[in-house]
Design an enzyme around this catalytic site. Structure first.
Site, mmCIF file in Angstrom:
data_model
loop_
_atom_site.group_PDB
_atom_site.id
_atom_site.type_symbol
_atom_site.label_atom_id
_atom_site.label_comp_id
_atom_site.label_asym_id
_atom_site.label_seq_id
_atom_site.Cartn_x
_atom_site.Cartn_y
_atom_site.Cartn_z
ATOM 1 N N GLU A 103 -27.632 39.200 -35.930
ATOM 2 C CA GLU A 103 -28.020 38.291 -37.008
ATOM 3 C C GLU A 103 -28.554 36.946 -36.480
ATOM 4 O O GLU A 103 -29.589 36.470 -36.934
ATOM 5 C CB GLU A 103 -26.803 38.066 -37.914
ATOM 6 C CG GLU A 103 -27.200 37.777 -39.334
ATOM 7 C CD GLU A 103 -26.144 36.962 -40.065
ATOM 8 O OE1 GLU A 103 -25.085 36.690 -39.491
ATOM 9 O OE2 GLU A 103 -26.423 36.586 -41.203
ATOM 10 N N ASP A 127 -20.696 45.765 -34.558
ATOM 11 C CA ASP A 127 -19.914 45.575 -35.788
ATOM 12 C C ASP A 127 -20.512 46.320 -36.983
ATOM 13 O O ASP A 127 -19.834 46.523 -37.980
ATOM 14 C CB ASP A 127 -19.831 44.082 -36.141
ATOM 15 C CG ASP A 127 -18.974 43.290 -35.169
ATOM 16 O OD1 ASP A 127 -18.379 43.903 -34.264
ATOM 17 O OD2 ASP A 127 -18.889 42.056 -35.320
ATOM 18 N N GLY A 170 -14.698 43.314 -34.767
ATOM 19 C CA GLY A 170 -15.083 43.207 -36.172
ATOM 20 C C GLY A 170 -14.827 41.784 -36.627
ATOM 21 O O GLY A 170 -13.749 41.473 -37.109
ATOM 22 N N GLU A 221 -10.292 42.266 -35.529
ATOM 23 C CA GLU A 221 -10.024 40.921 -34.991
ATOM 24 C C GLU A 221 -10.170 39.819 -36.048
ATOM 25 O O GLU A 221 -9.535 38.781 -35.963
ATOM 26 C CB GLU A 221 -10.954 40.626 -33.812
ATOM 27 C CG GLU A 221 -12.417 40.644 -34.221
ATOM 28 C CD GLU A 221 -13.416 40.409 -33.115
ATOM 29 O OE1 GLU A 221 -13.009 40.174 -31.966
ATOM 30 O OE2 GLU A 221 -14.618 40.466 -33.412
ATOM 31 N N ARG A 274 -17.483 47.748 -26.062
ATOM 32 C CA ARG A 274 -18.925 47.493 -25.925
ATOM 33 C C ARG A 274 -19.487 48.016 -24.612
ATOM 34 O O ARG A 274 -20.707 48.000 -24.410
ATOM 35 C CB ARG A 274 -19.205 45.986 -26.020
ATOM 36 C CG ARG A 274 -18.916 45.384 -27.363
ATOM 37 C CD ARG A 274 -19.854 44.259 -27.734
ATOM 38 N NE ARG A 274 -20.152 43.342 -26.673
ATOM 39 C CZ ARG A 274 -19.941 42.017 -26.717
ATOM 40 N NH1 ARG A 274 -19.387 41.478 -27.798
ATOM 41 N NH2 ARG A 274 -20.273 41.246 -25.731
HETATM 42 O O1 F6P Z 1 -20.802 40.654 -32.689
HETATM 43 C C1 F6P Z 1 -20.262 41.618 -31.870
HETATM 44 C C2 F6P Z 1 -18.967 41.141 -31.246
HETATM 45 O O2 F6P Z 1 -18.525 42.141 -30.354
HETATM 46 C C3 F6P Z 1 -17.880 40.760 -32.251
HETATM 47 O O3 F6P Z 1 -17.164 41.863 -32.726
HETATM 48 C C4 F6P Z 1 -17.038 39.803 -31.429
HETATM 49 O O4 F6P Z 1 -16.356 38.881 -32.243
HETATM 50 C C5 F6P Z 1 -18.052 39.112 -30.582
HETATM 51 O O5 F6P Z 1 -19.179 39.954 -30.487
HETATM 52 C C6 F6P Z 1 -17.531 38.786 -29.198
HETATM 53 O O6 F6P Z 1 -18.525 38.124 -28.511
HETATM 54 P P1 F6P Z 1 -18.469 37.714 -26.961
HETATM 55 O O7 F6P Z 1 -18.708 38.950 -26.162
HETATM 56 O O8 F6P Z 1 -19.550 36.719 -26.811
HETATM 57 O O9 F6P Z 1 -17.095 37.156 -26.729
#
Ligand code: F6P
Length: 341
Positions: A103, A127, A170, A221, A274
């Site tokens: 986004e 997400d 999430g 989360e 991820r």
């Molecule tokens: O937007 C995807 C996401 O994995 C969210 O679920 C999470 O809050 C965020 O990114 C974590 O981001 P980073 O890897 O920058 O800590």
């Protein structure tokens, strides 16, 4: 046409398959040339590029991460801005951009498109919270990883007659929690869209335990107890000033243990969701997104992005991805809740 490609924001399994799909189809069908931009908007502002030809994308469709690197850099901050980006693109003889991001990235792309920069987008988020597309790549992989982890938590929970709390990603929406929780047969699924009381959670845990089951509670989360105003955050802010989430599972576990007398342990899956190899579903979706993004570029459909509707890849304006988040509808949670406890 020479196209700069960047991946921006949190990574998602399937980014490399998008890059490969765009480069192979773009070169073969439309005679496009590509140049890689390192680490998202940071590389564009700093003119940090890498070669991106057919030979550079061979075999990457099955690889996690992104060969281009990513960052949460805001292109309008620091040395960035529209004039700087126009200058960098002109110096590099770059005609247009292919931007793969969530986004925040698409909002920045929209601003640049409105300023006349030629951009096409590909939506990305594990997400699955973008309303413009039925699914984003990375979500299926994250759900599979989380489900596998929960299956494992259930066997060790059974051995020790413990309540296991599994925290998944999430930030604003509970899609990963809902799908992985249903797949793993969780006794409670806690999502950001539905504040829940500790009493309700305790009721589900006690009901499962009374049948001799080791209760599994899945929590996103971004979940809030009905006594909380903001999602739990203990790790400061990210580059966009958003709270870094994570840790609600550890907060809930002692509350559940105290109220039920059942030993309760929490596991936060975090970035494991991820990382690694994308699922076959995500590879196919990502490849089709990349291939169709190349087609939109060849048609000069600037200011637009690809999206999935049913099983079709469609073209949609950036704004469609931006307005509202795709939350879990309450009837989907109610349906899952019929099996809680
Ligand atoms: O937007 C995807 C996401 O994995 C969210 O679920 C999470 O809050 C965020 O990114 C974590 O981001 P980073 O890897 O920058 O800590």
């Amino acid at each position: 046409m020479r196209i700069g490609v960047l991946t921006s924001g949190g990574d998602a399994p399937g980014l490399n398959a998008v890059i490969r799909g765009a480069v192979l189809n773009g070169e073969r069908q439309y005679g496009l040339d590509f140049i890689g931009i390192r680490d998202g908007w940071r590389g564009l502002v700093d003119a940090d590029f890498q070669q991106l030809e057919r030979s550079d994308v061979k075999g990457i469709g099955k690889m996690g991460g992104t060969i281009l690197g990513s960052s949460r850099t805001n292109p309008f901050e620091g040395n960035g801005g529209i004039d700087r980006i126009n200058q960098v693109m002109s110096d590099a003889k770059m005609d247009a951009l292919l931007v793969i991001g969530g986004e925040g990235t698409l909002a920045a792309a929209n601003r640049l498109a409105e300023a006349g920069i030629k951009i096409v987008g590909v939506p990305k988020t594990v997400d699955n919270d973008l309303s413009a597309t039925d699914y984003t790549f990375g979500f299926d992989t994250a759900v599979n990883i989380a489900t596998d982890a929960m299956d494992r938590l259930r066997t060790t929970g059974d051995s020790h007659h413990r309540c296991m709390v599994a925290e998944v990603m999430g930030r604003h929406v509970g899609w990963i929690a809902l799908h992985s929780g249903m797949a793993a047969g969780a006794h409670a699924i806690l999502i950001p869209e539905r504040k829940t009381s500790l009493d309700e959670i305790v009721g589900w845990v006690q009901s499962a335990a009374s049948r001799g089951r080791a209760p599994l509670v899945v929590v996103a989360e971004g979940f809030l107890l009905n006594t909380m105003d903001d999602a739990h955050s203990e790790r400061g802010l990210d580059a966009f000033g958003r709270p870094r989430l994570g840790g609600i599972g550890e907060q809930l576990a002692p509350l559940i243990e105290q109220a039920t007398g059942i030993e309760t342990r929490a596991t936060t899956l975090g970035h494991i969701q991820r990382g690694g190899t994308p699922s076959a579903f995500d590879r196919v979706l990502a490849t089709r997104f990349g291939m169709n993004a190349a087609r939109i570029i060849s048609e000069e459909g600037w200011g637009q992005m690809v999206a999935l509707r049913g099983t079709d890849i469609v073209t949609t304006p950036f704004e469609a991805a931006l307005g509202q988040l795709k939350q879990v509808p309450m009837d989907r949670w109610d349906e899952a809740a019929l099996l809680f406890g």
